[in-house]
Design an enzyme around this catalytic site. Sequence first.
Site, PDB file in Angstrom:
ATOM      1  N   ASP A   8       0.931  -1.254  -0.007  1.00 18.79           N
ATOM      2  CA  ASP A   8       0.016   0.069   0.134  1.00 18.79           C
ATOM      3  C   ASP A   8       0.861   1.110   0.110  1.00 18.79           C
ATOM      4  O   ASP A   8       2.096   1.093  -0.335  1.00 18.79           O
ATOM      5  CB  ASP A   8      -0.914  -0.048   1.111  1.00 18.79           C
ATOM      6  CG  ASP A   8      -0.453   0.280   2.385  1.00 18.79           C
ATOM      7  OD1 ASP A   8       0.876   0.450   2.523  1.00 18.79           O
ATOM      8  OD2 ASP A   8      -1.054   0.036   3.520  1.00 18.79           O
ATOM      9  N   HIS A   9       0.276   2.435   0.345  1.00 19.59           N
ATOM     10  CA  HIS A   9       1.089   3.656   0.280  1.00 19.59           C
ATOM     11  C   HIS A   9       2.149   3.702   1.470  1.00 19.59           C
ATOM     12  O   HIS A   9       3.087   4.203   1.264  1.00 19.59           O
ATOM     13  CB  HIS A   9       0.211   4.791   0.495  1.00 19.59           C
ATOM     14  CG  HIS A   9      -0.731   4.732   1.525  1.00 19.59           C
ATOM     15  ND1 HIS A   9      -1.563   3.758   1.661  1.00 19.59           N
ATOM     16  CD2 HIS A   9      -0.440   5.277   2.759  1.00 19.59           C
ATOM     17  CE1 HIS A   9      -2.338   3.812   2.913  1.00 19.59           C
ATOM     18  NE2 HIS A   9      -1.498   4.803   3.630  1.00 19.59           N
ATOM     19  N   CYS A  65       3.111  -3.063   4.012  1.00 18.65           N
ATOM     20  CA  CYS A  65       2.372  -1.765   4.173  1.00 18.65           C
ATOM     21  C   CYS A  65       3.143  -1.287   5.437  1.00 18.65           C
ATOM     22  O   CYS A  65       4.370  -1.377   5.600  1.00 18.65           O
ATOM     23  CB  CYS A  65       1.002  -2.029   4.602  1.00 18.65           C
ATOM     24  SG  CYS A  65       0.861  -3.391   6.261  1.00 18.65           S
ATOM     25  N   GLY A  66       2.367  -0.244   6.144  1.00 15.44           N
ATOM     26  CA  GLY A  66       3.084   0.552   7.271  1.00 15.44           C
ATOM     27  C   GLY A  66       3.565  -0.658   8.378  1.00 15.44           C
ATOM     28  O   GLY A  66       4.932  -0.368   8.701  1.00 15.44           O
ATOM     29  N   THR A  67       3.014  -1.365   8.810  1.00 23.57           N
ATOM     30  CA  THR A  67       3.229  -2.333   9.743  1.00 23.57           C
ATOM     31  C   THR A  67       3.412  -3.739   9.316  1.00 23.57           C
ATOM     32  O   THR A  67       4.095  -4.399   9.936  1.00 23.57           O
ATOM     33  CB  THR A  67       2.288  -2.390  10.996  1.00 23.57           C
ATOM     34  OG1 THR A  67       0.918  -2.776  10.220  1.00 23.57           O
ATOM     35  CG2 THR A  67       1.869  -1.099  11.367  1.00 23.57           C
ATOM     36  N   ILE A  69       1.014  -5.544   9.358  1.00 21.17           N
ATOM     37  CA  ILE A  69      -0.195  -6.240  10.178  1.00 21.17           C
ATOM     38  C   ILE A  69      -1.537  -6.455   9.188  1.00 21.17           C
ATOM     39  O   ILE A  69      -2.003  -7.613   8.887  1.00 21.17           O
ATOM     40  CB  ILE A  69      -0.548  -5.634  11.389  1.00 21.17           C
ATOM     41  CG1 ILE A  69       0.975  -5.696  12.233  1.00 21.17           C
ATOM     42  CG2 ILE A  69      -1.635  -6.279  12.133  1.00 21.17           C
ATOM     43  CD1 ILE A  69       0.710  -4.884  13.324  1.00 21.17           C
ATOM     44  N   GLY A  70      -2.006  -5.351   8.404  1.00 22.03           N
ATOM     45  CA  GLY A  70      -3.258  -5.385   7.625  1.00 22.03           C
ATOM     46  C   GLY A  70      -2.854  -6.236   6.608  1.00 22.03           C
ATOM     47  O   GLY A  70      -3.801  -7.083   6.329  1.00 22.03           O
ATOM     48  N   MET A  71      -1.762  -6.054   6.009  1.00 25.65           N
ATOM     49  CA  MET A  71      -1.514  -7.301   4.651  1.00 25.65           C
ATOM     50  C   MET A  71      -1.543  -8.654   5.259  1.00 25.65           C
ATOM     51  O   MET A  71      -2.009  -9.447   4.698  1.00 25.65           O
ATOM     52  CB  MET A  71      -0.011  -6.750   4.232  1.00 25.65           C
ATOM     53  CG  MET A  71      -0.010  -5.407   3.502  1.00 25.65           C
ATOM     54  SD  MET A  71      -1.043  -5.764   1.878  1.00 25.65           S
ATOM     55  CE  MET A  71      -0.293  -4.319   0.919  1.00 25.65           C
ATOM     56  N   HIS A  98      10.101 -24.133   9.091  1.00 24.37           N
ATOM     57  CA  HIS A  98       9.150 -24.670  10.241  1.00 24.37           C
ATOM     58  C   HIS A  98       7.630 -24.533   9.439  1.00 24.37           C
ATOM     59  O   HIS A  98       6.918 -25.477   9.471  1.00 24.37           O
ATOM     60  CB  HIS A  98       9.241 -24.047  11.393  1.00 24.37           C
ATOM     61  CG  HIS A  98      10.514 -24.267  11.852  1.00 24.37           C
ATOM     62  ND1 HIS A  98      10.722 -24.195  13.481  1.00 24.37           N
ATOM     63  CD2 HIS A  98      11.658 -24.906  11.609  1.00 24.37           C
ATOM     64  CE1 HIS A  98      11.827 -24.471  13.570  1.00 24.37           C
ATOM     65  NE2 HIS A  98      12.658 -24.871  12.488  1.00 24.37           N
ATOM     66  N   HIS A 133       7.355 -30.925  11.071  1.00 27.92           N
ATOM     67  CA  HIS A 133       6.635 -29.583  10.728  1.00 27.92           C
ATOM     68  C   HIS A 133       5.369 -30.103   9.860  1.00 27.92           C
ATOM     69  O   HIS A 133       4.320 -29.337   9.697  1.00 27.92           O
ATOM     70  CB  HIS A 133       7.455 -28.697  10.143  1.00 27.92           C
ATOM     71  CG  HIS A 133       8.797 -28.313  11.099  1.00 27.92           C
ATOM     72  ND1 HIS A 133       8.460 -27.574  12.236  1.00 27.92           N
ATOM     73  CD2 HIS A 133      10.062 -28.437  10.848  1.00 27.92           C
ATOM     74  CE1 HIS A 133       9.810 -27.534  12.850  1.00 27.92           C
ATOM     75  NE2 HIS A 133      10.662 -28.112  11.917  1.00 27.92           N
TER      76      HIS A 133
END
Length: 148
Positions: A8-9, A65-67, A69-71, A98, A133
């Site tokens: 994203d941006h 993305c920024g974090t 996390i959203g992705m 793993h 695994h």
Amino acid sequence: MKVAIASDHGGINIREEIKALLTELGIEFQDFGCECETSVDYPDYALPVAEKVASGEFDRGILICGTGIGMSISANKVKGIRCALVHDVFSAKATRGHNDSNMLAMGERVIGPGLAREIAKTWLTTEYEGGRHANRIGKISEYEQKNL
Ligand code: RB5
């Protein structure tokens, strides 16, 4: 190996860094955006890329993305996707060995381009170990088959 990449941006600079790495490593890739100056919504990029990996059109996917996390949350909604949110090299190696992760998410507001490049390089070049695994991943797939 064929890699799909998107951001994203909030992840444009690391996306460019990873594209340069993929070119250096001679790995085929396709960039799915964003072509954005302004704010966009990360699921609009994560979900199509995750679907392309889940369908087998691409072997792996990388999302920024920024974090991250959203992705990663978005990508993991797609059946067959094991998207790892990674901000250190140890985890990059472990999640390939793993978890057989088929997608990597990173956050540009969390790490710099140098570390992102090392993480991606490690993730792209580490083989899945299988063995004990496989049983664990099998349990995730079994759940997906029954519930999604
Ligand atoms: C966008 O501002 C930001 O929320 C996004 O890049 C990402 O960090 C979401 O998880």
